[in-house]
Design a protein around this motif. Structure first.
Motif, mmCIF file in Angstrom:
data_model
loop_
_atom_site.group_PDB
_atom_site.id
_atom_site.type_symbol
_atom_site.label_atom_id
_atom_site.label_comp_id
_atom_site.label_asym_id
_atom_site.label_seq_id
_atom_site.Cartn_x
_atom_site.Cartn_y
_atom_site.Cartn_z
ATOM 1 N N LEU A 83 33.021 34.032 -12.028
ATOM 2 C CA LEU A 83 31.634 34.110 -11.592
ATOM 3 C C LEU A 83 30.744 34.504 -12.770
ATOM 4 O O LEU A 83 31.204 35.156 -13.713
ATOM 5 C CB LEU A 83 31.492 35.139 -10.465
ATOM 6 C CG LEU A 83 32.176 34.800 -9.154
ATOM 7 C CD1 LEU A 83 32.109 35.991 -8.200
ATOM 8 C CD2 LEU A 83 31.559 33.575 -8.519
ATOM 9 N N PRO A 84 29.478 34.149 -12.720
ATOM 10 C CA PRO A 84 28.587 34.545 -13.822
ATOM 11 C C PRO A 84 28.255 36.037 -13.751
ATOM 12 O O PRO A 84 28.214 36.624 -12.681
ATOM 13 C CB PRO A 84 27.331 33.697 -13.572
ATOM 14 C CG PRO A 84 27.363 33.384 -12.126
ATOM 15 C CD PRO A 84 28.814 33.307 -11.732
ATOM 16 N N GLU A 85 28.023 36.621 -14.913
ATOM 17 C CA GLU A 85 27.608 38.024 -14.976
ATOM 18 C C GLU A 85 26.122 38.102 -14.650
ATOM 19 O O GLU A 85 25.341 37.286 -15.123
ATOM 20 C CB GLU A 85 27.877 38.599 -16.370
ATOM 21 C CG GLU A 85 27.459 40.038 -16.542
ATOM 22 C CD GLU A 85 28.092 40.961 -15.528
ATOM 23 O OE1 GLU A 85 27.330 41.558 -14.738
ATOM 24 O OE2 GLU A 85 29.321 41.093 -15.514
ATOM 25 N N THR A 86 25.728 39.087 -13.850
ATOM 26 C CA THR A 86 24.325 39.216 -13.449
ATOM 27 C C THR A 86 23.659 40.476 -13.991
ATOM 28 O O THR A 86 22.494 40.709 -13.699
ATOM 29 C CB THR A 86 24.207 39.203 -11.917
ATOM 30 O OG1 THR A 86 24.959 40.291 -11.375
ATOM 31 C CG2 THR A 86 24.695 37.889 -11.338
ATOM 32 N N LEU A 87 24.371 41.264 -14.788
ATOM 33 C CA LEU A 87 23.790 42.476 -15.358
ATOM 34 C C LEU A 87 22.689 42.100 -16.350
ATOM 35 O O LEU A 87 22.910 41.286 -17.257
ATOM 36 C CB LEU A 87 24.874 43.307 -16.062
ATOM 37 C CG LEU A 87 24.416 44.595 -16.729
ATOM 38 C CD1 LEU A 87 23.904 45.577 -15.690
ATOM 39 C CD2 LEU A 87 25.549 45.212 -17.525
ATOM 40 N N ASN A 88 21.513 42.663 -16.169
ATOM 41 C CA ASN A 88 20.358 42.424 -17.038
ATOM 42 C C ASN A 88 19.955 40.951 -17.115
ATOM 43 O O ASN A 88 19.453 40.493 -18.143
ATOM 44 C CB ASN A 88 20.613 42.971 -18.447
ATOM 45 C CG ASN A 88 20.831 44.456 -18.446
ATOM 46 O OD1 ASN A 88 20.242 45.175 -17.645
ATOM 47 N ND2 ASN A 88 21.689 44.936 -19.330
ATOM 48 N N VAL A 89 20.210 40.202 -16.055
ATOM 49 C CA VAL A 89 19.816 38.797 -15.980
ATOM 50 C C VAL A 89 18.819 38.680 -14.831
ATOM 51 O O VAL A 89 19.066 39.215 -13.743
ATOM 52 C CB VAL A 89 21.049 37.894 -15.710
ATOM 53 C CG1 VAL A 89 20.638 36.449 -15.506
ATOM 54 C CG2 VAL A 89 22.049 38.013 -16.835
ATOM 55 N N PRO A 90 17.696 37.996 -15.046
ATOM 56 C CA PRO A 90 16.734 37.859 -13.943
ATOM 57 C C PRO A 90 17.346 37.087 -12.775
ATOM 58 O O PRO A 90 18.127 36.152 -12.972
ATOM 59 C CB PRO A 90 15.559 37.102 -14.564
ATOM 60 C CG PRO A 90 16.047 36.544 -15.839
ATOM 61 C CD PRO A 90 17.250 37.332 -16.254
ATOM 62 N N LEU A 91 16.984 37.490 -11.564
ATOM 63 C CA LEU A 91 17.506 36.820 -10.385
ATOM 64 C C LEU A 91 16.947 35.407 -10.305
ATOM 65 O O LEU A 91 15.750 35.198 -10.518
ATOM 66 C CB LEU A 91 17.140 37.588 -9.122
ATOM 67 C CG LEU A 91 17.750 38.970 -8.955
ATOM 68 C CD1 LEU A 91 17.233 39.625 -7.680
ATOM 69 C CD2 LEU A 91 19.253 38.885 -8.918
ATOM 70 N N PRO A 92 17.786 34.436 -9.994
ATOM 71 C CA PRO A 92 17.283 33.063 -9.881
ATOM 72 C C PRO A 92 16.430 32.914 -8.621
ATOM 73 O O PRO A 92 16.749 33.474 -7.572
ATOM 74 C CB PRO A 92 18.558 32.220 -9.791
ATOM 75 C CG PRO A 92 19.607 33.153 -9.293
ATOM 76 C CD PRO A 92 19.240 34.513 -9.790
ATOM 77 N N GLU A 93 15.349 32.170 -8.743
ATOM 78 C CA GLU A 93 14.454 31.952 -7.616
ATOM 79 C C GLU A 93 14.806 30.681 -6.844
ATOM 80 O O GLU A 93 14.660 30.628 -5.640
ATOM 81 C CB GLU A 93 12.998 31.858 -8.106
ATOM 82 C CG GLU A 93 12.486 33.118 -8.765
ATOM 83 C CD GLU A 93 12.283 34.255 -7.789
ATOM 84 O OE1 GLU A 93 11.982 33.986 -6.616
ATOM 85 O OE2 GLU A 93 12.440 35.417 -8.194
#
Length: 192
Positions: free
Chosen positions: A147-157
């Motif tokens: 799975l992709p890492e989501t730490l410090n990544v903007p949430l996809p809209e």
């Protein structure tokens, strides 16, 4: 986890199971915040599965060791559960987030309904429930690695943003492989 088979007071074991949640969730919050969601989720699931599988090989007479492994596995599952709600919401784009969370919760409840059936398989093969309960989190942990890492990544809209992020990650992996392959021959020449 079948508390009756530990040979210790089920009330004591239940109290220990409840007490392990505090340090497990504290550690998971720290690793989620500083290391990342994917690492926390994958590690917690894999460790939980290994602890459950290890209990298959520990003799029934070693009650304290069996209980310790069960408590460790329970703590890892608590850490995983702490992470999964945050991580799941961050993986879905905004337009699908509520639907995705609803589907995830439904699947979790379905797993809860199937658990007693898995326990009943122990009547036919005594170690089978532990194998199933141990292998499932290991497989899930391995899947979480991808799975992709989501730490410090903007949430996809939007869904398109998720697709773009996926393509960018693939391109980064290709660039990393190309860079490593271009460096490798130079180090072999220097060694010669």
């Amino acid at each position: 986890m079948d508390l009756q088979n530990f040979g210790v007071s089920i009330y004591l074991v239940q109290m220990i199971f409840a007490a392990v949640d505090f340090p497990a969730k504290t550690i998971s919050v720290l690793t989620i915040s500083f290391i990342g969601r994917r690492f926390t989720q994958a590690l917690a699931l894999i460790l939980a599965g290994m602890a459950i599988l290890a209990n298959i090989f520990i003799p029934q007479e070693m009650q304290i060791l069996r209980t310790a492994f069960a408590v460790f596995g329970k703590g890892c599952l608590a850490a995983s559960f702490n992470c999964v709600y945050l991580y799941t919401g961050e993986l879905y784009p905004t337009v699908l987030r509520q639907t995705g969370m609803g589907l995830s919760n439904t699947m979790a409840r379905l797993g809860g309904m199937i658990a007693p059936v898995v326990k009943m398989t122990g009547e036919y093969v005594p170690f089978l429930p532990l194998v199933i309960y141990g292998v499932a989190p290991i497989v899930s942990g391995i899947a979480a690695v991808f799975l992709p890492e989501t730490l410090n990544v903007p949430l996809p809209e939007t869904i398109e943003q998720v697709e773009i992020q996926s393509r960018l990650q693939k391109d980064e992996k290709k660039q990393t492989k190309a860079l490593l392959s271009s460096i490798k021959p130079e180090t072999e020449k220097v060694a010669s």
